[in-house]
Scaffold this motif. Structure first.
Motif, PDB file in Angstrom:
ATOM      1  N   VAL A  89       6.989  82.101  37.030  1.00 23.89           N
ATOM      2  CA  VAL A  89       8.397  81.854  37.362  1.00 23.89           C
ATOM      3  C   VAL A  89       8.753  82.502  38.700  1.00 23.89           C
ATOM      4  CG1 VAL A  89      10.762  82.372  36.663  1.00 23.89           C
ATOM      5  CG2 VAL A  89       9.146  81.477  34.991  1.00 23.89           C
ATOM      6  N   LEU A  90       8.323  83.726  38.904  1.00 23.64           N
ATOM      7  CA  LEU A  90       8.600  84.394  40.178  1.00 23.64           C
ATOM      8  C   LEU A  90       7.920  83.684  41.346  1.00 23.64           C
ATOM      9  CD1 LEU A  90       8.421  88.166  39.206  1.00 23.64           C
ATOM     10  CD2 LEU A  90      10.443  86.846  39.843  1.00 23.64           C
ATOM     11  N   GLY A  91       6.697  83.225  41.140  1.00 24.60           N
ATOM     12  CA  GLY A  91       5.986  82.503  42.195  1.00 24.60           C
ATOM     13  C   GLY A  91       6.662  81.188  42.545  1.00 24.60           C
ATOM     14  N   LEU A  92       7.119  80.449  41.522  1.00 25.37           N
ATOM     15  CA  LEU A  92       7.813  79.190  41.788  1.00 25.37           C
ATOM     16  C   LEU A  92       9.166  79.435  42.455  1.00 25.37           C
ATOM     17  CD1 LEU A  92       6.983  77.147  38.587  1.00 25.37           C
ATOM     18  CD2 LEU A  92       6.084  76.813  40.894  1.00 25.37           C
ATOM     19  N   ALA A  93       9.831  80.516  42.066  1.00 24.15           N
ATOM     20  CA  ALA A  93      11.099  80.856  42.710  1.00 24.15           C
ATOM     21  C   ALA A  93      10.880  81.180  44.187  1.00 24.15           C
ATOM     22  CB  ALA A  93      11.754  82.030  41.995  1.00 24.15           C
ATOM     23  N   PHE A  94       9.820  81.919  44.482  1.00 24.68           N
ATOM     24  CA  PHE A  94       9.489  82.239  45.871  1.00 24.68           C
ATOM     25  C   PHE A  94       9.159  80.969  46.657  1.00 24.68           C
ATOM     26  CE2 PHE A  94       6.207  83.230  49.064  1.00 24.68           C
ATOM     27  CZ  PHE A  94       6.963  84.016  49.909  1.00 24.68           C
ATOM     28  N   ALA A 141      10.803  76.867  50.630  1.00 22.46           N
ATOM     29  CA  ALA A 141      11.059  75.455  50.917  1.00 22.46           C
ATOM     30  C   ALA A 141      12.495  75.240  51.388  1.00 22.46           C
ATOM     31  CB  ALA A 141      10.780  74.614  49.677  1.00 22.46           C
ATOM     32  N   ILE A 142      13.436  75.936  50.778  1.00 24.90           N
ATOM     33  CA  ILE A 142      14.833  75.814  51.185  1.00 24.90           C
ATOM     34  C   ILE A 142      15.030  76.368  52.594  1.00 24.90           C
ATOM     35  CG2 ILE A 142      17.156  76.684  50.742  1.00 24.90           C
ATOM     36  CD1 ILE A 142      16.454  76.517  47.741  1.00 24.90           C
ATOM     37  N   ILE A 143      14.445  77.508  52.871  1.00 27.94           N
ATOM     38  CA  ILE A 143      14.558  78.102  54.209  1.00 27.94           C
ATOM     39  C   ILE A 143      13.920  77.190  55.258  1.00 27.94           C
ATOM     40  CG2 ILE A 143      13.790  80.019  55.658  1.00 27.94           C
ATOM     41  CD1 ILE A 143      14.181  81.824  53.179  1.00 27.94           C
ATOM     42  N   ARG A 199      13.636  73.949  55.142  1.00 22.59           N
ATOM     43  CA  ARG A 199      14.497  72.782  55.337  1.00 22.59           C
ATOM     44  C   ARG A 199      15.701  73.122  56.206  1.00 22.59           C
ATOM     45  NH1 ARG A 199      15.674  68.732  50.630  1.00 22.59           N
ATOM     46  NH2 ARG A 199      13.554  68.262  51.233  1.00 22.59           N
ATOM     47  N   VAL A 200      16.270  74.307  55.996  1.00 18.44           N
ATOM     48  CA  VAL A 200      17.425  74.727  56.794  1.00 18.44           C
ATOM     49  C   VAL A 200      17.019  74.926  58.254  1.00 18.44           C
ATOM     50  CG1 VAL A 200      19.045  76.622  57.160  1.00 18.44           C
ATOM     51  CG2 VAL A 200      18.698  75.719  54.868  1.00 18.44           C
ATOM     52  N   VAL A 201      15.861  75.529  58.465  1.00 16.70           N
ATOM     53  CA  VAL A 201      15.395  75.768  59.832  1.00 16.70           C
ATOM     54  C   VAL A 201      15.134  74.441  60.544  1.00 16.70           C
ATOM     55  CG1 VAL A 201      13.451  76.680  61.164  1.00 16.70           C
ATOM     56  CG2 VAL A 201      14.482  78.057  59.351  1.00 16.70           C
ATOM     57  N   ARG A 202      14.605  73.457  59.818  1.00 15.80           N
ATOM     58  CA  ARG A 202      14.350  72.142  60.426  1.00 15.80           C
ATOM     59  C   ARG A 202      15.632  71.392  60.725  1.00 15.80           C
ATOM     60  NH1 ARG A 202      10.006  70.198  56.089  1.00 15.80           N
ATOM     61  NH2 ARG A 202       8.299  71.534  56.711  1.00 15.80           N
ATOM     62  N   GLY A 203      16.711  71.754  60.046  1.00 20.63           N
ATOM     63  CA  GLY A 203      17.976  71.089  60.274  1.00 20.63           C
ATOM     64  C   GLY A 203      18.100  69.774  59.539  1.00 20.63           C
ATOM     65  N   LYS A 204      17.473  69.685  58.407  1.00 21.42           N
ATOM     66  CA  LYS A 204      17.500  68.427  57.662  1.00 21.42           C
ATOM     67  C   LYS A 204      18.187  68.605  56.339  1.00 21.42           C
ATOM     68  CE  LYS A 204      14.449  64.613  56.755  1.00 21.42           C
ATOM     69  NZ  LYS A 204      13.087  64.166  56.708  1.00 21.42           N
TER      70      LYS A 204
END
Length: 69
Positions: A50-55, A60-62, A64-69
């Protein structure tokens, strides 16, 4: 008569799917740990998973935000 030869298009590189990459690495590592009996407690195994999937999701979210999409 000259032939028309099509030049190959330059390949488009796709962006790294960080969620898939990190999740796959997590399951490979967990599989190795289970086979070698380094982790024997199922509760510890589920917690690490669970901790690994959360990481992986956070990365993945970070990304996506950095890519601006």
């Amino acid at each position: 008569m000259p032939r028309d030869v099509e030049r190959p298009r330059p390949r488009r590189l796709h962006r790294t799917d960080w969620m898939a990459l990190l999740s796959g690495a997590l399951f490979i590592v967990l599989g190795i740990l289970v086979v070698t009996r380094a982790i024997t407690d199922p509760l510890v195994l589920v917690g690490v998973m669970v901790l690994g999937l959360a990481f992986a999701g956070l990365v993945a979210i970070i990304a996506r935000v950095v890519r601006g999409k």
